[in-house]
Design an enzyme around this catalytic site. Structure first.
Site, short mmCIF file in Angstrom:
data_model
loop_
_atom_site.label_atom_id
_atom_site.label_comp_id
_atom_site.label_asym_id
_atom_site.label_seq_id
_atom_site.Cartn_x
_atom_site.Cartn_y
_atom_site.Cartn_z
N ARG A 35 -10.86 9.55 2.45
CA ARG A 35 -10.74 10.20 3.76
C ARG A 35 -11.85 11.24 3.93
NH1 ARG A 35 -4.13 10.85 3.68
NH2 ARG A 35 -3.73 8.62 3.38
N LYS A 71 0.86 -1.18 0.00
CA LYS A 71 0.00 0.00 0.00
C LYS A 71 0.89 1.23 0.00
CE LYS A 71 -3.70 2.21 2.59
NZ LYS A 71 -4.67 2.02 3.68
N LYS A 131 -2.20 -1.50 -3.89
CA LYS A 131 -3.05 -0.32 -3.86
C LYS A 131 -2.22 0.94 -3.84
CE LYS A 131 -6.17 1.53 -0.38
NZ LYS A 131 -6.79 1.22 0.88
N TYR A 188 -15.02 1.51 -6.96
CA TYR A 188 -16.28 2.20 -6.68
C TYR A 188 -17.18 2.18 -7.90
CZ TYR A 188 -13.59 3.53 -2.66
OH TYR A 188 -12.82 3.46 -1.54
N SER A 232 -10.22 5.57 -4.49
CA SER A 232 -11.20 6.65 -4.60
C SER A 232 -10.76 7.77 -5.54
CB SER A 232 -11.49 7.21 -3.20
OG SER A 232 -10.29 7.66 -2.59
N LYS A 290 1.07 9.66 6.32
CA LYS A 290 1.14 8.22 6.60
C LYS A 290 2.43 7.59 6.06
CE LYS A 290 -3.86 7.60 7.08
NZ LYS A 290 -5.00 6.68 6.87
N GLU A 314 7.58 -6.94 0.72
CA GLU A 314 6.34 -6.89 1.51
C GLU A 314 5.43 -8.05 1.14
OE1 GLU A 314 4.93 -5.14 3.87
OE2 GLU A 314 5.97 -3.23 4.07
C1 PBG Z 1 -7.09 3.21 5.54
C2 PBG Z 1 -7.59 3.05 4.17
C3 PBG Z 1 -7.50 3.99 3.16
C4 PBG Z 1 -8.10 3.46 2.04
C5 PBG Z 1 -8.56 2.19 2.37
N1 PBG Z 1 -8.21 1.92 3.71
C6 PBG Z 1 -7.00 5.38 3.18
C7 PBG Z 1 -5.74 5.70 3.82
O1 PBG Z 1 -4.82 4.89 3.92
O2 PBG Z 1 -5.65 6.83 4.27
C8 PBG Z 1 -8.21 4.19 0.74
C9 PBG Z 1 -9.11 3.62 -0.27
C10 PBG Z 1 -9.47 4.57 -1.32
O3 PBG Z 1 -8.91 5.67 -1.48
O4 PBG Z 1 -10.38 4.24 -2.07
N2 PBG Z 1 -6.95 2.10 6.32
#
Ligand code: PBG
Length: 321
Positions: A202, A192, A245, A310, A271, A214, A230
């Site tokens: 968010r 990720k 992701k 989505y 998203s 993060k 990983e």
């Molecule tokens: C956090 C999480 C995130 C997403 C899924 N789980 C956002 C982040 O790490 O801040 C993002 C998914 C998306 O943007 O569609 N555990």
């Protein structure tokens, strides 16, 4: 040689097609909020809503009719339930456990991926517990393992750690097994990246980090080799499915992991990637469905066995035409 010979008609093109996107490849991420009914719009995420219970059930009816068989749940937690320990994440009477139990009753066939991370529940807006400005790894892992057991107990088919703490997959596997949930799977967000493209998510959850970013736990977008480390580590720790992701800009990573790791690979069309398509289509840049199809097809071509998007429901309808 005339390559165009094989491209003359739709029938020919479909015979020659090397990659096929199927409805059964798709997983729909769904936002739920603690309300008996209704749904609310999300500014940065056109046509996506936060669902109250009754509306969620109606939405899942549509989902089942579309042929999609899986969804990923994300909770919108009220501010006054958030704290530094993210204690609400362990509440077996909390929103997500409640929703899972109800969904399993009404839609027993639907595969449920339940997210494991503290950010929706944390007053700091981080995926882990924050102390003195630091996101603590091992303390967070203890919490995540407990959270995973609560989700398994509610009936989740998969728990999906999306937090990027080290060692959480093995801790979760042990906790699940000890509690007797040997058939509950783990889909690890193994790779990720610290991405700008999570912005609308968010916004949907109101889970923006209160301080910092993060980058001490999510990966540097520059690093494909680290992604492999990983991925291999999470397989060793007992992950059943690996998630990469975001998906769209990381197709090289999806492809490499697919070649080197022999477990199912998932990719998350996140998203921001979805919102870009929606807003660009709105401005007349292209037809939304055509662009979405191309995007998801290319993610599949790179090696994803399943795709979280989505746009899954819209794509299912479009594929079924
Ligand atoms: C956090 C999480 C995130 C997403 C899924 N789980 C956002 C982040 O790490 O801040 C993002 C998914 C998306 O943007 O569609 N555990």
């Amino acid at each position: 040689m005339r390559f165009r010979r094989l491209r003359q008609t739709e029938a020919l093109r479909s015979l020659m097609s090397e990659t096929r996107l199927a409805v059964t490849d798709l997983v729909l991420p769904v936002f739920v909020q603690d309300q008996s009914s209704g749904r609310s719009e999300i500014n940065s995420l056109p046509d996506v809503y936060r669902y109250g219970l009754e509306d969620l059930f109606a939405y899942c009816e549509m989902l089942c009719e579309s042929g999609i068989r899986a969804l990923a749940l994300f909770p919108v937690i009220k501010e006054d339930l958030k704290d530094k320990q993210a204690a609400e994440a362990l509440n077996s009477e909390g929103l997500i456990p409640k929703v899972i139990r109800q969904l399993k009753k009404r839609f027993p066939e639907l595969v449920i991926f339940a997210d494991v991370a503290l950010d929706p529940y944390s007053s700091d807006g981080h995926d882990g517990i924050v102390k003195a400005g630091k996101v603590l790894n091992d303390e967070t892992v203890v919490q995540l393992a407990k959270m995973a057991v609560v989700l398994a107990e509610s009936g989740a088919d998969f728990v999906a750690p999306s937090d990027m703490m080290d060692g959480r997959v093995v801790a979760i596997r042990r906790a699940l097994d000890q509690a007797g949930y040997i058939d509950t799977g783990i889909m690890s967000y193994a790779v990720k990246y610290a991405s700008s493209f999570y912005g609308p998510f968010r916004d949907a959850l109101q889970s923006e980090p209160k301080m910092g970013d993060k980058k001490t736990y999510q990966m540097d977008p520059a690093n494909p080799r680290e992604a492999l480390k990983e991925a291999l580590q999470d397989v060793q720790e007992g992950a059943d499915i690996l998630m990469i992701k975001p998906a769209g800009m990381y197709l090289d990573v999806v492809s490499q992991i697919k070649q080197r790791v022999h477990c199912p690979v998932a990719a998350y069309h996140v998203s921001g990637e979805y919102a870009m398509l929606k807003f660009a289509a709105e401005k007349g840049c292209f037809n939304y469905e055509d662009a979405l199809y191309e995007k998801l097809l290319c993610i599949k071509r790179a090696g994803a066995d399943m795709i979280f998007s989505y746009g899954a429901l819209e794509m299912a309808e479009w594929l079924g035409r």
